[in-house]
Enzyme design. Structure first.
Site, PDB file in Angstrom:
ATOM      1  N   CYS A 197      -1.843  -0.861   7.493  1.00 14.26           N
ATOM      2  CA  CYS A 197      -1.078   0.379   7.321  1.00 14.26           C
ATOM      3  C   CYS A 197      -1.157   1.236   8.579  1.00 14.26           C
ATOM      4  O   CYS A 197      -0.195   1.914   8.937  1.00 14.26           O
ATOM      5  CB  CYS A 197      -1.564   1.156   6.105  1.00 14.26           C
ATOM      6  SG  CYS A 197      -1.086   0.362   4.559  1.00 14.26           S
ATOM      7  N   CYS A 240      -5.881   1.313   5.740  1.00 17.36           N
ATOM      8  CA  CYS A 240      -6.378   0.044   6.270  1.00 17.36           C
ATOM      9  C   CYS A 240      -5.718  -0.209   7.631  1.00 17.36           C
ATOM     10  O   CYS A 240      -4.784   0.490   8.027  1.00 17.36           O
ATOM     11  CB  CYS A 240      -6.062  -1.093   5.302  1.00 17.36           C
ATOM     12  SG  CYS A 240      -4.306  -1.539   5.236  1.00 17.36           S
ATOM     13  N   GLU A 300       0.830   3.953   1.802  1.00  9.05           N
ATOM     14  CA  GLU A 300       1.312   4.420   3.108  1.00  9.05           C
ATOM     15  C   GLU A 300       2.552   3.652   3.541  1.00  9.05           C
ATOM     16  O   GLU A 300       3.530   4.247   4.004  1.00  9.05           O
ATOM     17  CB  GLU A 300       0.221   4.249   4.179  1.00  9.05           C
ATOM     18  CG  GLU A 300      -1.098   4.887   3.842  1.00  9.05           C
ATOM     19  CD  GLU A 300      -2.092   3.960   3.157  1.00  9.05           C
ATOM     20  OE1 GLU A 300      -3.287   4.038   3.495  1.00  9.05           O
ATOM     21  OE2 GLU A 300      -1.686   3.154   2.284  1.00  9.05           O
ATOM     22  N   HIS A 307       0.821  -1.203   0.000  1.00  7.54           N
ATOM     23  CA  HIS A 307       0.000   0.000   0.000  1.00  7.54           C
ATOM     24  C   HIS A 307       0.862   1.263   0.000  1.00  7.54           C
ATOM     25  O   HIS A 307       2.021   1.246   0.420  1.00  7.54           O
ATOM     26  CB  HIS A 307      -0.926  -0.007   1.209  1.00  7.54           C
ATOM     27  CG  HIS A 307      -2.027  -1.009   1.110  1.00  7.54           C
ATOM     28  ND1 HIS A 307      -3.024  -1.121   2.043  1.00  7.54           N
ATOM     29  CD2 HIS A 307      -2.293  -1.961   0.174  1.00  7.54           C
ATOM     30  CE1 HIS A 307      -3.864  -2.068   1.694  1.00  7.54           C
ATOM     31  NE2 HIS A 307      -3.435  -2.615   0.563  1.00  7.54           N
TER      32      HIS A 307
END
Length: 160
Positions: free
Chosen positions: A107, A104, A80, A78
């Protein structure tokens, strides 16, 4: 006189996150992130994509398949997490994360562990998911401020 129609810091950093999202090869969801320190200096950017060394052309990008291994989900990093891993400083304490999609729960853990204290997100299209609800719980318990970006309506044009 100096000009007065320049963009704000939030517009600038969210713009960098949005531009970073355009690097993603994901055919359904492109996410970008930009981490900024207390002096308004960018310390990292990231977007959702395959781990370094995994050939994008050989990895699955589908949302559904015969098994989870036929989908992107077990493989994609992801935005992040990529921004945290790509940082150009050892210390992210007190930094702000600008991200195009609310983080999420996985993360969220990395964000908390890294020392980031503020999150500005553009979209929260998965707000009703357990993953996002878990993120919100963890952020609140850890004193991390999160707020939705408020678009100003300004248009910026790029010719690449």
């Amino acid at each position: 006189m100096k000009r007065t129609d320049y963009i704000t810091w939030d517009e600038y950093f969210m713009g960098v996150a949005i531009l970073s999202a355009d690097r993603s090869k994901d055919n359904s969801t492109q996410v970008g992130a930009c981490i900024v320190n207390q002096k308004n200096k960018i310390v990292s950017v990231g977007y959702n994509g395959m781990p370094t060394g995994c050939n994008d052309d050989e990895m699955p990008w589908e949302r559904e398949g015969q098994s989870s291994l036929d989908t992107k989900y077990p493989f994609v990093c992801h935005a992040e997490l990529n921004a945290i891993l790509n940082r150009n400083t050892a210390n992210l304490d007190g930094c702000t994360l600008y991200v195009t999609l609310f983080p999420c729960c996985e993360c969220a853990k990395a964000i908390i562990q890294s020392g980031i204290k503020r999150i500005v997100y553009y979209n929260n299209k998965y707000a009703d998911s357990e993953s996002v609800k878990a993120s919100e719980i963890m952020f609140r318990k850890c004193g991390i401020v999160f707020e939705q970006y408020k678009p100003s309506g300004k248009a910026v044009s790029l010719s690449l």
